[in-house]
Design an enzyme around this catalytic site. Structure first.
Site, PDB file in Angstrom:
ATOM      1  N   LEU B  34       0.822  -1.212   0.000  1.00 14.32           N
ATOM      2  CA  LEU B  34       0.000   0.000   0.000  1.00 14.32           C
ATOM      3  C   LEU B  34       0.858   1.264   0.000  1.00 14.32           C
ATOM      4  O   LEU B  34       2.039   1.227   0.359  1.00 14.32           O
ATOM      5  CB  LEU B  34      -0.879   0.022   1.255  1.00 14.32           C
ATOM      6  CG  LEU B  34      -1.930  -1.082   1.402  1.00 14.32           C
ATOM      7  CD1 LEU B  34      -2.572  -1.013   2.791  1.00 14.32           C
ATOM      8  CD2 LEU B  34      -2.999  -0.966   0.313  1.00 14.32           C
ATOM      9  N   SER B  35       0.241   2.358  -0.388  1.00 15.49           N
ATOM     10  CA  SER B  35       0.893   3.652  -0.257  1.00 15.49           C
ATOM     11  C   SER B  35       1.221   3.888   1.224  1.00 15.49           C
ATOM     12  O   SER B  35       0.364   3.670   2.084  1.00 15.49           O
ATOM     13  CB  SER B  35      -0.054   4.751  -0.770  1.00 15.49           C
ATOM     14  OG  SER B  35       0.515   6.023  -0.557  1.00 15.49           O
ATOM     15  N   GLY B  38       6.020   1.732   3.211  1.00 20.79           N
ATOM     16  CA  GLY B  38       7.466   1.746   3.414  1.00 20.79           C
ATOM     17  C   GLY B  38       8.302   1.206   2.263  1.00 20.79           C
ATOM     18  O   GLY B  38       9.529   1.076   2.394  1.00 20.79           O
ATOM     19  N   SER B 107       1.837  -1.438  -7.210  1.00 24.81           N
ATOM     20  CA  SER B 107       1.531  -2.604  -8.068  1.00 24.81           C
ATOM     21  C   SER B 107       0.464  -3.492  -7.436  1.00 24.81           C
ATOM     22  O   SER B 107       0.745  -4.629  -7.061  1.00 24.81           O
ATOM     23  CB  SER B 107       2.809  -3.404  -8.380  1.00 24.81           C
ATOM     24  OG  SER B 107       3.585  -3.680  -7.237  1.00 24.81           O
TER      25      SER B 107
END
Lengths: 205, 205
Positions: B34-35, B38, B107
């Protein structure tokens, strides 16, 4: 601020650090010219000589870009422009990674080449014009493409059914009709030396 | 055959030759998550450690791809797929150039990641899942993107208004909610050692 703020800090290696590790500058040598004018051959000859001196270089050309990064593109003018745009962006990434990029693309449109040049810091884009007449390229016709273009089997073929706009301010012009690949590669290496990409001591020959 | 046939011969440097010069294998480490999970932070921490050991690596991420190579693309599903396709093709070129590629992209679609994996020889694509809940990423919200997504200012936001498909066969899972970037980077380096990308002696720590 807590320690976790520090822990997740952004860190990265600069281009200058990479150049120091590699012991040479990075740059983009952009070979332009008709199909069959020797762009890829000269680029690969330069690559081989750079490798012998432990310089990091990489050839970007139709062979490894058209089948991958740009596999969705054809040869109409807008697609040619997009092809060159992506090739130039890839070249920029490789130069940021510290490499000497040897980009070999017909890149027939001046505006596309200027856009590629504008992506890079001044002095880092070295345009090399592989100058050879359509007649000479056609006579050689290594890949049989001119024959197919004349037969109407290939549309938008540069020099036959699509224009080639000659460079007006190339850093180097190679008359690839008349000089051999060894001599052409030597001149490109001289160019890299003149621009401080590789050190003089790399090339005592 | 004449001498000019020889002169214009195609020559090139193989990936194996580059790996020998670099003293390490090339590979693609593909960070997904996820955004805010990290990915880029870990990638850059790995890059810094590899550089200290004179290994050639390069981070490909949204910062240097979305603004260049893929500047024509948005975030709708088909555009996300094309973004990942080009990123994977770029990663493949860098690996051919002998580098350890650290690709950090959300992705979110499994099929896109599998397509990226399929571009490379078996064992050369190492998927690293930065696993962190939406809640935790949202609480951290370093770039303020989750707040804007919740406010409806960003469409197709992964985890909020667009799906994230978890990896089913990642080579490494990092619980980036609970471990720090140093520990995460150490595990990635272990992974590179296990797969023979870098030699054990590179990392006596």
């Amino acid at each position: 601020m807590t320690s976790s703020d520090i822990v997740w800090q952004y860190s990265s290696i600069t281009r200058a650090q990479r150049e120091q590790l590699n012991n040479h500058r990075s740059a983009v040598v952009w070979f332009t010219g008709l199909s069959g004018s020797g762009k890829s051959s000269v680029a690969r000859a330069v690559e081989a000589r750079l490798f012998q001196q432990a310089c990091r270089s990489f050839v970007l050309d139709g062979d490894n870009v058209r089948h991958g990064l740009c596999s969705d593109l054809g040869f109409a003018p807008a697609e040619r422009s997009e092809n060159i745009r992506r090739a130039a962006e890839a070249a920029r990434l490789f130069s940021e990674a510290g490499m000497i990029v040897l980009a070999a693309f017909i890149s027939p449109f001046r505006a596309d080449r200027e856009r590629a040049r504008a992506l890079l810091p001044a002095g880092d884009f070295l345009e090399v014009y592989c100058r050879c007449s359509v007649a000479a390229c056609e006579e050689r016709d290594v890949k049989g493409l001119y024959r197919r273009a004349r037969a109407g089997e290939i549309a938008d073929f540069t020099g036959i059914s699509s224009p080639y706009e000659e460079p007006t301010r190339a850093e180097l012009v190679l008359d690839t009709c008349s000089i051999g690949v060894e001599e052409a590669a030597r001149r490109v290496l001289d160019l890299l030396r003149e621009h401080g990409v590789i050190a003089a001591r790399h090339w005592p020959l």
